[in-house]
Design a protein around this motif. Structure first.
Motif, PDB file in Angstrom:
ATOM      1  N   ILE A 296       0.864  -1.185   0.000  1.00 58.83           N
ATOM      2  CA  ILE A 296       0.000   0.000   0.000  1.00 58.83           C
ATOM      3  C   ILE A 296       0.898   1.231   0.000  1.00 58.83           C
ATOM      4  O   ILE A 296       2.081   1.154   0.355  1.00 58.83           O
ATOM      5  CB  ILE A 296      -0.946   0.038   1.232  1.00 58.83           C
ATOM      6  N   SER A 297       0.325   2.359  -0.368  1.00 54.66           N
ATOM      7  CA  SER A 297       1.089   3.615  -0.355  1.00 54.66           C
ATOM      8  C   SER A 297       0.957   4.279   1.009  1.00 54.66           C
ATOM      9  O   SER A 297       0.033   3.986   1.771  1.00 54.66           O
ATOM     10  CB  SER A 297       0.572   4.552  -1.446  1.00 54.66           C
ATOM     11  N   GLU A 298       1.865   5.182   1.296  1.00 52.70           N
ATOM     12  CA  GLU A 298       1.800   5.901   2.559  1.00 52.70           C
ATOM     13  C   GLU A 298       0.502   6.692   2.671  1.00 52.70           C
ATOM     14  O   GLU A 298      -0.095   6.809   3.751  1.00 52.70           O
ATOM     15  CB  GLU A 298       3.007   6.833   2.698  1.00 52.70           C
ATOM     16  N   ALA A 299       0.031   7.223   1.560  1.00 57.04           N
ATOM     17  CA  ALA A 299      -1.217   7.994   1.566  1.00 57.04           C
ATOM     18  C   ALA A 299      -2.424   7.126   1.899  1.00 57.04           C
ATOM     19  O   ALA A 299      -3.433   7.630   2.396  1.00 57.04           O
ATOM     20  CB  ALA A 299      -1.413   8.661   0.208  1.00 57.04           C
ATOM     21  N   ASP A 300      -2.331   5.827   1.610  1.00 57.35           N
ATOM     22  CA  ASP A 300      -3.448   4.916   1.864  1.00 57.35           C
ATOM     23  C   ASP A 300      -3.270   4.116   3.151  1.00 57.35           C
ATOM     24  O   ASP A 300      -4.017   3.169   3.395  1.00 57.35           O
ATOM     25  CB  ASP A 300      -3.604   3.941   0.692  1.00 57.35           C
TER      26      ASP A 300
END
Length: 309
Positions: free
Chosen positions: A91-95
């Protein structure tokens, strides 16, 4: 995207033993609740709700404070888990949902320095009750002289003793290591203890039971439960070995200086609780040895002598 049942064991195998001990219980609970779910399925609200459940169903302990610690540790465990998911590209840091779950406000510690009379009562009970008063007395003396955490004693090895300079190497949380002065009397007793009970391996544990088993954290639990049975105020206030650390460090700060107390406690410059002045206001080993000499009334080989002043 892995499931929690797939990903948690991989993370548990990759972290340090200390991290696993702190977070493993919470990760197991997550697997029980969401084992078949993907990491990207629960949102911040659902993750936070599970923390509230853990807080409500916590084990009630004698030193419990409403479960805020359990919830805080759970949130930290989830942040640790999802950080690994981000690092591995799942997953991305934003998610990252765990980063948006607020920790409960940490309550101020209720620990404080013990009065001399109280400390004497504790040491007398430890030395006159139980199935191994010699061991318990040595442990309390070790903590009283070094102000170390419980892990500092449990991690101590024979090879960590510098008997000539009366120093012990403390290895505590966060992988930190430091040399701490002790009195010649305590050093003699540490060496005698290991000589009588140790297994002969200088890289093994230093503190042992009579029946040739190394001491674990459970000895501390039994010790303070027993002391609390004889001294009701110990049980009521939830006194533990960490209170000895508070007691000694407070005395060092009052008697010497903040910089000396900071060094004696083994606090790092990166802990963020002081300004940049701490980079320059440091205490060296000779100053810490002077603390031990004043604390025990016994000369230390590294402490400054009058002719050195």
């Amino acid at each position: 995207m892995p499931t929690f049942a797939e990903f948690v064991p991989r993370v548990a195998a990759a972290v340090t033993p200390g991290t696993l001990k702190a977070y493993g219980t919470y990760w197991n609970r997550v697997v029980d609740e969401w084992g078949s779910r993907r990491l990207n399925e629960p949102g911040p609200l659902e993750i936070g709700s599970l923390g509230k459940q853990i807080r409500a169903n916590r084990v009630i302990r004698r030193n419990g404070r409403g479960g805020s610690g359990a919830e805080e540790n759970y949130v930290a465990a989830m942040r640790c888990l999802y950080k690994r998911a981000v690092d591995n590209g799942f997953i991305s840091e934003a998610d990252n949902p765990a980063s948006r779950v607020a920790k409960p406000r940490r309550q101020a510690s209720n620990r404080h320095a013990l009065a001399d009379k109280r400390l004497t009562e504790i040491t007398e009970i430890a030395a006159t009750t139980g199935n191994d008063p010699a061991l318990d007395s040595l442990l309390l003396r070790f903590h009283t002289e070094t102000a170390c955490r419980r892990g500092g004693a449990l991690n101590l090895r024979r090879c960590d003793l510098d008997e000539r300079q009366c120093l012990v190497r403390l290895r505590e949380k966060g992988g930190t290591e430091r040399w701490q002065p002790v009195s010649p009397t305590l050093m003699r007793h540490l060496l005698a203890h290991w000589g009588e009970r140790g297994d002969g391996d200088p890289t093994g544990k230093l503190f042992w039971f009579r029946h040739r088993r190394p001491v674990t954290h459970r000895r501390y639990d039994h010790l303070w439960t027993r002391i609390g049975e004889h001294l009701p105020w110990v049980a009521t206030q939830g006194i533990s070995v960490h209170w000895l650390r508070h007691t000694v460090i407070t005395w060092v700060e009052r008697t010497f200086s903040y910089a000396t107390a900071r060094a004696f406690a083994g606090h790092s410059e990166s802990s963020g609780d002081v300004g940049s002045t701490a980079t320059y206001a440091k205490a060296d080993l000779s100053e810490l040895a002077a603390v031990v000499a004043a604390l025990t009334g016994e000369a230390h080989p590294l402490a400054p002598h009058d002719e050195d002043q």
